[in-house]
Enzyme design. Sequence first.
Site, PDB file in Angstrom:
ATOM      1  N   HIS A 402      66.844 -26.631 -75.020  1.00  0.00           N
ATOM      2  CA  HIS A 402      67.682 -26.000 -75.965  1.00  0.00           C
ATOM      3  C   HIS A 402      68.255 -23.917 -76.069  1.00  0.00           C
ATOM      4  CE1 HIS A 402      69.450 -26.245 -80.077  1.00  0.00           C
ATOM      5  NE2 HIS A 402      69.055 -26.627 -80.675  1.00  0.00           N
ATOM      6  N   ASP A 406      73.291 -25.893 -76.091  1.00  0.00           N
ATOM      7  CA  ASP A 406      73.386 -26.130 -77.853  1.00  0.00           C
ATOM      8  C   ASP A 406      73.253 -27.003 -78.253  1.00  0.00           C
ATOM      9  OD1 ASP A 406      72.903 -23.087 -77.986  1.00  0.00           O
ATOM     10  OD2 ASP A 406      75.196 -22.167 -77.871  1.00  0.00           O
TER      11      ASP A 406
END
Length: 431
Positions: A402, A406
């Site tokens: 992450h 995204d």
Amino acid sequence: MATEIIVPQLGESVSEATVAKWFKKVGDAVAADEPLVELETDKVTVEVPAPAAGTLSEIIAAEGAEVAVGAVLALLAGAGEGAAPAKPAAAPAQKKPEPEKKAEAEKKAGPEKKAEPVAAAAPKAASAPLDYPLPPAVRKLVDDNALDPARIPATGKDGRLTRDDVVAFLKAGAPAGAPASAPAPAGAPAAGPAREAGPREEKVKMTRLRRRIAERLKEAQNTAAILTTFNEVDMTNLMALRNQYKESFEKKHGVKLGFMSFFVKACVKALQEMPAVNSEISGDSLIYKNYYDIGVAVGGAQGLVVPVVRDCDAKSFATIEADIASYGKKARDGSLTMEEMAGGTFTVSNGGVYGSLMSTPIINPPQSAILGMHKTMMRPMVMPDGSIAARPMMYLALSYDHRIVDGKEAVTFLVRVKECIEDPARLLLDA
């Protein structure tokens, strides 16, 4: 003049290995290029051949020893030279008994001493040892099931034992966990008491490969911000396409048409649209890869390995299937090279072959994502017209870092893979 057997270069970023097994012992004759010793690294196992014919005169690094690249493993005497005289040299220190004392000693020993060699020789008469080294995959299967390889019918080239021979032997009723050379006598009691006599626990040192896998997986969890997103894919159209063309495909290309080439191609298309998924972190920068080297996780003799199919965007379905089939065979034989597992920009792992319905795969650093495939199962699905039909469905899981990817990019990536698999024409038309 003795020749040194040294640890060869083991590949990129690999500087050490563990001596797994010696195929020869001191004093054995060795042919040129004959495998002498097997080294285990954190990626693959490597067999070190003899550089010339001769006699193994001294083993310097015993089994289990940790050795660095360039270290001396053993000494090889030239043809006609003997083994190192270190051990024979100790023989003169033992004085030969005089004839009278020798006779007196034999008389005192009685029949008990004569019985010992007879008992010791019995097992040797049962089966002659093999005169060739077993491949790593075969030896592991034999060792894990405590089998005597000399008692297993061999069907390989030149009468050599193959992995399929061992599997067939086990299926035919060979007792796993007990030596094949020691069958239970007729009328013997049930195996329960024998198991109780054995140890309840067994401590076995982790292989270098297993240690490295553990380190890398823990490193990924400690370093990356791993998140997993899921979707499901209807396999109906892909299965129909495969069934329609699998025979002609195999006849033309000499390789079976599987699902992996479609998933690899679908991932390449999704990676081209979502370049962040094909990138990695380097310090405070991002490196975007404009090539598509896809790692395919396969189970090997030494554990899970990830060989890399290069330039998948430029390869045909047939070439990708051939590469994957070749890597799968090499993984089972333990013959993958360092170069075949180096690099990789993205990984595909198919837990479905083992029956997994859903999982959260761990990324393979420094990559930023991994796709997990799972078991295809018939499930009731609501169709666009509101009807309910049984459809072959597969859960897909995308684990991603992450810090780089995204949530929107990850979900879009997975949706694109789903669209390509449910409508394979997209892959062929680049739509």
